[in-house]
Design an enzyme around this catalytic site. Structure first.
Site, PDB file in Angstrom:
ATOM      1  N   ASP A   1      30.041  42.803  46.438  1.00 25.15           N
ATOM      2  CA  ASP A   1      29.526  43.455  45.158  1.00 25.15           C
ATOM      3  C   ASP A   1      28.646  42.450  44.650  1.00 25.15           C
ATOM      4  O   ASP A   1      28.192  41.385  45.102  1.00 25.15           O
ATOM      5  CB  ASP A   1      30.621  43.795  44.204  1.00 25.15           C
ATOM      6  CG  ASP A   1      31.382  42.709  43.375  1.00 25.15           C
ATOM      7  OD1 ASP A   1      31.023  41.471  43.911  1.00 25.15           O
ATOM      8  OD2 ASP A   1      32.361  42.898  42.642  1.00 25.15           O
TER       9      ASP A   1
ATOM     10  N   HIS B   1      50.389  35.993  61.722  1.00 25.96           N
ATOM     11  CA  HIS B   1      51.411  36.749  61.320  1.00 25.96           C
ATOM     12  C   HIS B   1      50.964  38.110  61.118  1.00 25.96           C
ATOM     13  O   HIS B   1      51.915  39.193  61.531  1.00 25.96           O
ATOM     14  CB  HIS B   1      52.273  36.099  60.327  1.00 25.96           C
ATOM     15  CG  HIS B   1      52.936  34.957  60.682  1.00 25.96           C
ATOM     16  ND1 HIS B   1      53.834  34.159  59.883  1.00 25.96           N
ATOM     17  CD2 HIS B   1      52.825  34.159  61.863  1.00 25.96           C
ATOM     18  CE1 HIS B   1      54.321  33.209  60.695  1.00 25.96           C
ATOM     19  NE2 HIS B   1      53.574  32.866  61.753  1.00 25.96           N
TER      20      HIS B   1
ATOM     21  N   CYS C   1      34.182  39.556  46.524  1.00 25.12           N
ATOM     22  CA  CYS C   1      33.552  39.860  45.152  1.00 25.12           C
ATOM     23  C   CYS C   1      33.917  38.847  44.349  1.00 25.12           C
ATOM     24  O   CYS C   1      33.682  37.614  44.789  1.00 25.12           O
ATOM     25  CB  CYS C   1      34.396  41.155  44.732  1.00 25.12           C
ATOM     26  SG  CYS C   1      36.359  41.062  44.789  1.00 25.12           S
TER      27      CYS C   1
ATOM     28  N   THR D   1      36.563  37.741  42.635  1.00 28.91           N
ATOM     29  CA  THR D   1      38.072  37.181  43.054  1.00 28.91           C
ATOM     30  C   THR D   1      38.179  37.343  44.521  1.00 28.91           C
ATOM     31  O   THR D   1      39.315  36.841  45.120  1.00 28.91           O
ATOM     32  CB  THR D   1      39.069  37.501  42.053  1.00 28.91           C
ATOM     33  OG1 THR D   1      38.957  39.233  42.456  1.00 28.91           O
ATOM     34  CG2 THR D   1      38.632  37.370  40.519  1.00 28.91           C
TER      35      THR D   1
ATOM     36  N   HIS E   1      56.188  39.603  64.642  1.00 32.01           N
ATOM     37  CA  HIS E   1      55.022  40.069  63.798  1.00 32.01           C
ATOM     38  C   HIS E   1      54.228  41.369  63.882  1.00 32.01           C
ATOM     39  O   HIS E   1      54.221  41.961  63.342  1.00 32.01           O
ATOM     40  CB  HIS E   1      53.884  38.877  63.983  1.00 32.01           C
ATOM     41  CG  HIS E   1      54.680  37.398  63.487  1.00 32.01           C
ATOM     42  ND1 HIS E   1      55.294  37.221  62.348  1.00 32.01           N
ATOM     43  CD2 HIS E   1      54.706  36.473  64.367  1.00 32.01           C
ATOM     44  CE1 HIS E   1      55.878  35.952  62.288  1.00 32.01           C
ATOM     45  NE2 HIS E   1      55.383  35.570  63.478  1.00 32.01           N
TER      46      HIS E   1
HETATM   47  C1  RB5 Z   1      32.998  42.206  38.908  1.00 33.44           C
HETATM   48  O1  RB5 Z   1      32.652  41.610  37.757  1.00 33.44           O
HETATM   49  C2  RB5 Z   1      34.383  41.740  39.215  1.00 33.44           C
HETATM   50  O2  RB5 Z   1      35.198  42.404  38.427  1.00 33.44           O
HETATM   51  C3  RB5 Z   1      34.564  41.967  40.721  1.00 33.44           C
HETATM   52  O3  RB5 Z   1      33.678  41.339  41.529  1.00 33.44           O
HETATM   53  C4  RB5 Z   1      35.881  41.726  41.272  1.00 33.44           C
HETATM   54  O4  RB5 Z   1      36.211  40.105  40.987  1.00 33.44           O
HETATM   55  C5  RB5 Z   1      36.769  42.630  41.147  1.00 33.44           C
HETATM   56  O5  RB5 Z   1      38.166  42.510  41.645  1.00 33.44           O
END
Ligand code: RB5
Length: 147
Positions: free
Chosen positions: A8, A98, A65, A67, A133
């Site tokens: 994203d 695994h 993204c 996180t 596994h």
């Molecule tokens: C975008 O701001 C953020 O929420 C997205 O990139 C991600 O971290 C969501 O899990």
């Protein structure tokens, strides 16, 4: 091997660097992510990449993204996807050995670019161990069939 990549707006820079890294290692990379910094919705890219993997358009994929979590949750809603968020190389190796993860995910806001490259390399160089596994991976997909 053909590798899909999706992201994203929070991960455009890291996506570009990981793409270049994969290409430098000789992999063919298909970019399903956004190249714009404008705010967008990660589920769209998680689903797109998940479908590309289960349809066999690519062999495996990388999702990034902020996180790595939101985009992997979205991908995991596609039947047959096993997307794993990794912020270290040991987990990256183990999710292949695994869990036979077919997508690896991480966050541009969480890991630095050098660690991200090492995570991708550890994942790609590891091999699924099968045996017990495989039984457990099969059990995961039986859950999908009961949903
Ligand atoms: C975008 O701001 C953020 O929420 C997205 O990139 C991600 O971290 C969501 O899990």
């Amino acid at each position: 091997m053909k590798i899909g990549i999706g992201n994203d707006h929070a991960a455009v820079e890291m996506k570009k660097e990981i793409m270049a890294y994969l290409e430098s290692m000789g992999y063919e990379v298909v970019n399903y992510g956004t190249d714009e910094n404008a705010s967008c919705n990660y589920p769209e890219y998680g689903e797109k990449v998940g479908r590309a993997v289960v349809d066999g358009d690519v062999d495996c994929a990388v999702l990034i993204c902020g996180t790595g979590v939101g985009i992997s949750i979205a991908a995991n809603k596609v039947k047959g996807v096993r997307a794993a968020v990794c912020s270290d190389t040991a987990t990256a190796r183990l999710v292949k050995q695994h869990n036979n993860a077919n997508i690896i995910a991480f966050g541009q806001r969480i890991v630095g670019i050098e660690l991200a490259k090492d995570i991708v390399k550890a994942y790609l160089e590891a091999e699924f161990e099968g045996g017990r596994h495989q039984t457990r991976v099969d059990m995961i997909h039986e859950i999908e069939n009961r949903a």
